[in-house]
Design an enzyme around this catalytic site. Structure first.
Site, short mmCIF file in Angstrom:
data_model
loop_
_atom_site.label_atom_id
_atom_site.label_comp_id
_atom_site.label_asym_id
_atom_site.label_seq_id
_atom_site.Cartn_x
_atom_site.Cartn_y
_atom_site.Cartn_z
CB CYS A 2 -0.87 0.04 1.24
SG CYS A 2 -1.87 -1.43 1.47
NE ARG A 27 5.16 1.46 -0.93
CZ ARG A 27 6.16 1.45 -0.06
NH1 ARG A 27 7.27 2.07 -0.33
NH2 ARG A 27 6.04 0.84 1.09
CD1 TRP A 73 -0.25 -5.70 -3.59
CD2 TRP A 73 -0.25 -6.69 -1.59
NE1 TRP A 73 0.25 -6.96 -3.75
CE2 TRP A 73 0.26 -7.60 -2.54
CE3 TRP A 73 -0.34 -7.11 -0.26
CZ2 TRP A 73 0.67 -8.89 -2.21
CZ3 TRP A 73 0.07 -8.39 0.07
CH2 TRP A 73 0.57 -9.26 -0.90
CG ASN A 100 0.58 2.26 3.59
OD1 ASN A 100 -0.50 2.37 3.03
ND2 ASN A 100 1.69 2.84 3.16
N GLY A 101 -0.16 -1.34 6.22
CA GLY A 101 0.23 -2.26 7.28
C GLY A 101 -0.95 -3.10 7.75
CD GLU A 488 17.08 -12.83 -9.04
OE1 GLU A 488 16.55 -13.42 -8.09
OE2 GLU A 488 16.71 -11.71 -9.44
CE LYS A 492 13.83 -10.36 -11.19
NZ LYS A 492 14.45 -10.52 -9.94
CD GLU A 495 10.17 -11.38 -9.26
OE1 GLU A 495 10.04 -10.88 -8.15
OE2 GLU A 495 11.20 -11.21 -9.96
CG HIS A 511 18.62 -37.14 -7.96
ND1 HIS A 511 18.87 -38.49 -7.81
CD2 HIS A 511 19.84 -36.54 -8.01
CE1 HIS A 511 20.18 -38.69 -7.75
NE2 HIS A 511 20.79 -37.52 -7.88
CE LYS A 610 11.77 -2.59 -6.14
NZ LYS A 610 12.46 -3.60 -6.94
C1 G6P Z 1 9.36 -8.48 -2.99
C2 G6P Z 1 9.95 -7.89 -4.26
C3 G6P Z 1 11.20 -8.66 -4.66
C4 G6P Z 1 12.18 -8.67 -3.49
C5 G6P Z 1 11.55 -9.22 -2.22
C6 G6P Z 1 12.44 -8.97 -1.01
O1 G6P Z 1 8.85 -9.74 -3.24
O2 G6P Z 1 9.01 -7.95 -5.31
O3 G6P Z 1 11.80 -8.04 -5.77
O4 G6P Z 1 13.27 -9.47 -3.84
O5 G6P Z 1 10.33 -8.53 -1.94
O6 G6P Z 1 12.52 -7.59 -0.84
P1 G6P Z 1 13.71 -6.83 -0.15
O7 G6P Z 1 13.31 -5.38 -0.23
O8 G6P Z 1 13.76 -7.31 1.27
O9 G6P Z 1 14.94 -7.13 -0.90
#
Ligand code: G6P
Length: 615
Positions: A2, A27, A73, A100-101, A488, A492, A495, A511, A610
């Protein structure tokens, strides 16, 4: 997650509020809303994008000198107009709240308030705050007092903004566990959950501290801290000049922030490594003035992180154990915080986070400290974040604001810092000779150029992306320190393109996942010219023998040849210890171009956020 913006100014605040919301879109959110005071409180909410909200505002001709706005959110209650913020309460003294929260005791409060006659119109925990403030307004005339009394009853982590219909000349904001800052402008006073929403009007900001409650009026602002008492006491907070510029949060010539951030990596790395690139040696002081003392007592490392940052930690484990000969555990923060781990005061706990606000990482770090781990280090991209303030040592990655939800430049700069940490610890433990140290510095100096070269593989990657965009699944393979890079790469792709992607340590293929391989399965392999290359080649044979289509990222000098079903892109050079950083680049570009082909929302993938400020 949020986002909050609020403003009280000498001119119409609606354009600021809408622009602020659009700057917070990155965000992650699924509904948006605004309330403006203008002979009553005018509220508009939508489950669409901020652009939809702007259309509603324009159609309604909404204007006003005081307002608050929000991107939501969903946590408590589905994304719907009914659940979107702002939430109202009170018939006689109507108030509006954005939040927020999470309010953890919302159920108990809801029951109590319902018994008191308050009618709930949403499924959110936020509405509890609105009714609670209304309840306390029965005892006092002062909105600030009513908010303070309400906050004393709330459990959880939050940031809020509150307005009152009968007193449109003020806004009350508060923070407790979620970020919130004030903006001091020439024509007004502003509040936002993120500095990027404020750059349009001011760079003079105040970062509120835990328990701060601020009143913004057309005359100025005052801040109380309510951590120790309900009414709190007046406090003074420093006004700082935000280093964030408009350019940093604007697209410029790029189509997406993710594309911009991928191509910014040479500069982001050069900025992060600046202190080292101009020095003759790598010093512990880079991590803080107490680093020498703390590192000399460190016998083990524990890295806590989530998502992409967790992958950075996994790479670091290979480096720290191989180069510095220090045992290192890496844990997903959300798992660690609910286990019964064994604490050890000689273990240095490292929180890795681009945002520094990830709820699980913060909680895991505090848990580790409570268990008896003595010292902590933050590796983070946001100077004002909660994480940075909670650790003994810190290293700020200087990647600049990362707006695309899928982390790119924050990841590679985290890796660079974790390699520096490895070098510092290795040197202090006599595991790195001065010759090796000079070699490491030379490699780091070369890194921005090497990344620039890796970016040049984009046209070839673009050609591959068409093959992937038709698929529903993909496998990623790597070995050794490149296994986390495969993880990673798969993250990506899933995501931002929504293609189901899994990563495996290539030796583990037989396996289980080999059963998935047929001619329809694309398999991405990370094949640097390192000591595991021959082993990897055998694994790739296993795939080819089952008809799997191989997409291999190799180095210029590795002896892997293209053939039927084996596609190869070569990076310009083998990066040695820096190879995992260099091999990240083509995987980011692959995900980006596949997402473009699929037409997904690259910067704001569905359901993701984010900064994940809730559990
Ligand atoms: C969210 C973001 C990711 C990030 C993760 C951890 O899921 O979309 O891109 O890697 O949080 O976030 P941080 O800010 O702790 O690296």
């Amino acid at each position: 997650m949020c986002g909050i913006v609020g403003a009280i100014a000498k001119n119409d605040v609606v354009p600021f509020l809408l622009e602020g919301l659009s700057r917070l879109e990155y965000r992650g959110y699924d509904s948006a809303g605004i309330v403006v005071a203008n002979e009553g409180l005018h509220r508009l909410r939508t489950t669409g994008r901020v652009s939809e909200l702007s259309k509603l505002v324009n159609t309604g001709g909404t204007t006003g000198f005081t307002g608050i706005a929000h991107t939501r959110w969903a946590t408590h209650g589905a994304p719907s107009e009914r659940n979107a913020h702002p939430h109202f309460s009170g018939d006689h003294r109507k108030i509006a709240v954005v939040h927020n929260g999470i309010i953890e005791n919302h159920e108990v409060l809801r029951q109590r308030l319902q018994q008191d006659g308050f009618r709930f119109l949403s499924d959110t925990d936020t509405e509890v705050i609105a009714h609670l403030v209304s309840f306390h307004l029965r005892e006092t005339d002062d909105l600030l007092d009513a908010v303070c009394s309400s906050l004393a009853e709330l459990k959880g982590a939050y940031a809020i903004a509150v307005m009152e219909e009968s007193r449109p000349d003020r806004i009350i904001v508060a923070r407790n566990g979620a970020p919130l800052l004030l903006g001091i402008g020439e024509d007004g006073f502003y509040a936002a959950s993120d500095a990027s929403a404020l750059v349009q009007v001011t760079q003079q900001v105040i970062y509120l501290e835990e328990g701060d409650v601020a009143e913004l009026s057309d005359q100025g602002y005052r801040i109380r801290n309510c951590l120790d008492s309900v009414k709190g006491c007046e406090v003074t907070r420093t006004v700082t000049t935000s280093t964030l510029t408009r350019d940093a949060v604007e697209l410029g010539p790029y189509s997406h922030f993710m594309q911009k951030e991928i191509f910014e990596q040479p500069v982001a790395l050069a900025n992060t490594l600046e202190m080292v690139l101009n020095a003759q040696s790598i010093s512990p002081q880079l991590f803080g003035s107490d680093a020498q003392t703390i590192f000399s007592q460190t016998k083990r490392l524990l890295i806590l992180a989530c998502g992409t940052s967790y992958h950075a930690g996994l790479v670091a484990k290979y480096w720290l154990e191989t180069i510095a000969k220090l045992p290192c555990d890496v844990e997903i923060a959300s798992e660690y915080r609910y286990r019964d781990p064994i604490a050890d005061p000689t273990t240095l706990v490292i929180g890795v986070s681009q945002s520094g606000e990830t709820a699980d990482t913060l909680a895991a770090l505090n848990y580790a400290k409570a268990l008896g781990h003595r010292y902590s280090l933050a590796i983070c991209n946001v100077p004002e974040s909660a994480l940075i303030r909670q650790t003994d040592l810190r290293f700020l990655t200087r990647a600049g604001p990362e707006i695309g939800v899928a982390s790119t430049k924050a990841f590679t700069t985290q890796l660079a810092v974790l390699l520096l940490l490895t070098a510092v610890l290795a040197k202090m433990r006599n595991k790195l000779s001065s010759q090796e140290e000079q070699k490491m510095i030379a490699a780091l100096r070369h890194l921005p150029v090497a990344i620039q070269r890796a970016l040049q593989s984009e046209p070839e990657i673009k050609q591959w992306s068409g093959d992937f965009s038709q698929k529903h699944h993909a496998l990623f393979l790597g070995r050794g320190v490149h296994y986390p890079i495969a993880l990673e790469g798969a993250l990506k792709l899933k995501e931002i393109s929504y293609i189901h992607a899994e990563a495996y340590a290539a030796g583990e293929l037989k396996h289980g996942p080999l059963a998935l391989v047929d001619s329809g399965m694309p398999i991405v392999a990370i094949a640097p010219n390192d000591e595991l290359l021959e082993k990897l080649k055998s694994n790739l044979q296993e795939v080819r023998a089952r008809g799997g289509q191989l997409y291999v990222f190799a180095d210029a000098d590795s002896q892997i040849e293209a053939s039927d079903g084996v596609h190869i892109i070569r990076l310009a050079e083998y990066g040695g210890v820096l190879s995992p950083i260099m091999h990240t680049i083509p995987l980011q570009l692959l995900a980006y171009h596949v997402a473009l082909q699929k037409g997904t929302d690259v910067d704001k993938p569905r359901n993701l956020a984010k900064s994940v400020t809730v559990e």
